[in-house]
Scaffold this motif. Structure first.
Motif, short mmCIF file in Angstrom:
data_model
loop_
_atom_site.label_atom_id
_atom_site.label_comp_id
_atom_site.label_asym_id
_atom_site.label_seq_id
_atom_site.Cartn_x
_atom_site.Cartn_y
_atom_site.Cartn_z
N VAL A 28 45.00 73.65 23.69
CA VAL A 28 44.82 72.35 23.26
C VAL A 28 44.68 71.71 24.97
CG1 VAL A 28 45.73 69.88 22.53
CG2 VAL A 28 45.41 71.88 21.18
N VAL A 29 45.60 71.78 25.61
CA VAL A 29 45.59 71.53 27.15
C VAL A 29 44.54 71.79 27.87
CG1 VAL A 29 46.94 71.94 29.27
CG2 VAL A 29 48.25 71.56 27.13
N ASP A 30 43.91 73.30 27.80
CA ASP A 30 42.68 73.59 28.34
C ASP A 30 41.70 72.76 27.92
OD1 ASP A 30 41.29 75.35 30.02
OD2 ASP A 30 40.38 76.27 27.99
N ALA A 31 41.74 72.38 26.67
CA ALA A 31 40.50 71.46 25.99
C ALA A 31 40.56 70.37 26.76
CB ALA A 31 40.36 71.48 24.61
N LEU A 32 41.68 69.48 26.96
CA LEU A 32 41.76 68.17 27.38
C LEU A 32 41.51 68.15 28.78
CD1 LEU A 32 45.10 67.20 25.90
CD2 LEU A 32 43.03 66.24 25.48
N VAL A 33 41.80 69.28 29.67
CA VAL A 33 41.43 69.35 31.13
C VAL A 33 39.83 69.71 31.01
CG1 VAL A 33 41.75 70.90 33.21
CG2 VAL A 33 43.64 70.30 31.79
N ARG A 34 39.25 70.43 30.47
CA ARG A 34 37.82 70.91 30.38
C ARG A 34 37.08 69.47 30.13
NH1 ARG A 34 36.18 75.99 30.67
NH2 ARG A 34 37.77 77.37 30.54
N ALA A 35 37.71 68.62 29.26
CA ALA A 35 36.83 67.15 29.05
C ALA A 35 37.22 66.08 29.89
CB ALA A 35 37.38 66.91 27.64
N LYS A 37 40.11 64.71 30.59
CA LYS A 37 41.00 63.74 30.01
C LYS A 37 42.02 63.56 30.64
CE LYS A 37 38.08 62.69 26.57
NZ LYS A 37 37.22 61.42 26.73
N ASP A 38 42.85 62.48 30.53
CA ASP A 38 43.96 62.25 31.19
C ASP A 38 45.01 62.43 30.12
OD1 ASP A 38 43.22 61.62 34.00
OD2 ASP A 38 43.11 59.51 33.36
N PHE A 39 46.35 63.00 30.22
CA PHE A 39 47.11 63.27 29.51
C PHE A 39 48.49 63.62 30.13
CE2 PHE A 39 45.67 67.39 30.27
CZ PHE A 39 46.52 68.14 30.17
N GLU A 40 49.52 63.20 29.49
CA GLU A 40 50.92 63.76 29.90
C GLU A 40 51.32 65.07 29.11
OE1 GLU A 40 53.64 60.80 30.69
OE2 GLU A 40 51.92 59.18 30.88
N LEU A 41 52.02 66.04 29.50
CA LEU A 41 52.34 67.18 28.83
C LEU A 41 54.22 67.21 29.08
CD1 LEU A 41 52.30 69.64 26.85
CD2 LEU A 41 51.59 70.74 29.02
N LEU A 42 55.01 67.24 28.05
CA LEU A 42 56.31 67.35 28.20
C LEU A 42 56.64 68.51 27.43
CD1 LEU A 42 59.15 66.46 29.53
CD2 LEU A 42 59.07 65.03 27.35
#
Length: 77
Positions: A28-35, A37-42
Protein backbone atom coordinates in the motif's frame (compact mmCIF):
# COMPACT_ATOMS: atom_id res chain seq x y z
CA UNK A 1 -14.81 19.97 1.29
CA UNK A 2 -14.09 23.25 3.17
CA UNK A 3 -11.76 25.78 1.52
CA UNK A 4 -8.12 25.03 2.23
CA UNK A 5 -8.88 21.43 3.18
CA UNK A 6 -7.15 18.68 1.25
CA UNK A 7 -7.42 14.93 1.42
CA UNK A 8 -4.86 13.49 3.82
CA UNK A 9 -3.94 10.02 4.90
CA UNK A 10 -2.52 8.90 8.21
CA UNK A 11 -1.66 5.20 8.11
CA UNK A 12 -1.10 3.31 11.35
CA UNK A 13 0.61 -0.04 11.37
CA UNK A 14 1.56 -2.33 14.20
CA UNK A 15 4.17 -5.05 14.03
CA UNK A 16 2.09 -7.70 15.80
CA UNK A 17 -1.13 -7.63 13.77
CA UNK A 18 -1.68 -11.29 13.03
CA UNK A 19 -4.07 -11.07 10.06
CA UNK A 20 -2.04 -8.60 7.93
CA UNK A 21 1.42 -9.43 6.65
CA UNK A 22 3.78 -6.42 6.95
CA UNK A 23 4.53 -6.88 3.23
CA UNK A 24 0.89 -5.96 2.52
CA UNK A 25 1.35 -2.66 4.33
CA UNK A 26 4.45 -1.97 2.27
CA UNK A 27 2.50 -2.70 -0.93
CA UNK A 28 0.00 0.00 0.00
CA UNK A 29 2.84 2.40 0.88
CA UNK A 30 4.51 1.63 -2.46
CA UNK A 31 1.27 2.36 -4.33
CA UNK A 32 0.86 5.69 -2.52
CA UNK A 33 4.44 6.69 -3.33
CA UNK A 34 4.08 5.65 -6.99
CA UNK A 35 0.87 7.69 -7.20
CA UNK A 36 2.75 10.70 -5.74
CA UNK A 37 0.31 10.92 -2.81
CA UNK A 38 1.19 12.56 0.49
CA UNK A 39 0.67 10.39 3.54
CA UNK A 40 1.98 9.76 7.02
CA UNK A 41 2.97 6.32 8.21
CA UNK A 42 3.30 5.50 11.89
CA UNK A 43 4.63 2.05 12.75
CA UNK A 44 4.32 0.95 16.37
CA UNK A 45 6.73 -1.86 17.29
CA UNK A 46 5.07 -4.69 19.24
CA UNK A 47 1.69 -3.04 18.70
CA UNK A 48 -1.46 -5.04 18.13
CA UNK A 49 -4.66 -4.32 16.20
CA UNK A 50 -5.96 -1.70 18.65
CA UNK A 51 -2.62 0.02 19.22
CA UNK A 52 -2.91 3.68 20.14
CA UNK A 53 -6.60 3.37 20.91
CA UNK A 54 -7.02 0.85 23.69
CA UNK A 55 -3.63 -0.89 23.90
CA UNK A 56 -0.01 0.11 23.71
CA UNK A 57 0.94 3.79 23.89
CA UNK A 58 -2.62 5.17 24.08
CA UNK A 59 -1.63 8.74 25.08
CA UNK A 60 0.97 8.84 22.29
CA UNK A 61 -1.56 7.55 19.75
CA UNK A 62 -4.19 10.08 20.79
CA UNK A 63 -1.69 12.94 20.56
CA UNK A 64 -0.49 11.86 17.11
CA UNK A 65 -4.08 11.49 15.84
CA UNK A 66 -5.08 14.88 17.26
CA UNK A 67 -2.02 16.56 15.72
CA UNK A 68 -2.73 14.91 12.35
CA UNK A 69 -6.32 16.15 12.26
CA UNK A 70 -5.29 19.66 13.26
CA UNK A 71 -2.74 19.75 10.43
CA UNK A 72 -5.12 18.16 7.93
CA UNK A 73 -7.95 20.56 8.76
CA UNK A 74 -5.72 23.61 9.11
CA UNK A 75 -6.30 24.22 12.81
CA UNK A 76 -3.92 25.76 15.32
CA UNK A 77 -1.62 23.63 17.44
Amino acid sequence: MPPGCRASCCWWSASRILNVDPASTMQVVDALVRADKDFELLVVPNGEHTVGRSTGPVAYGQRREYDFFLRALGGAR
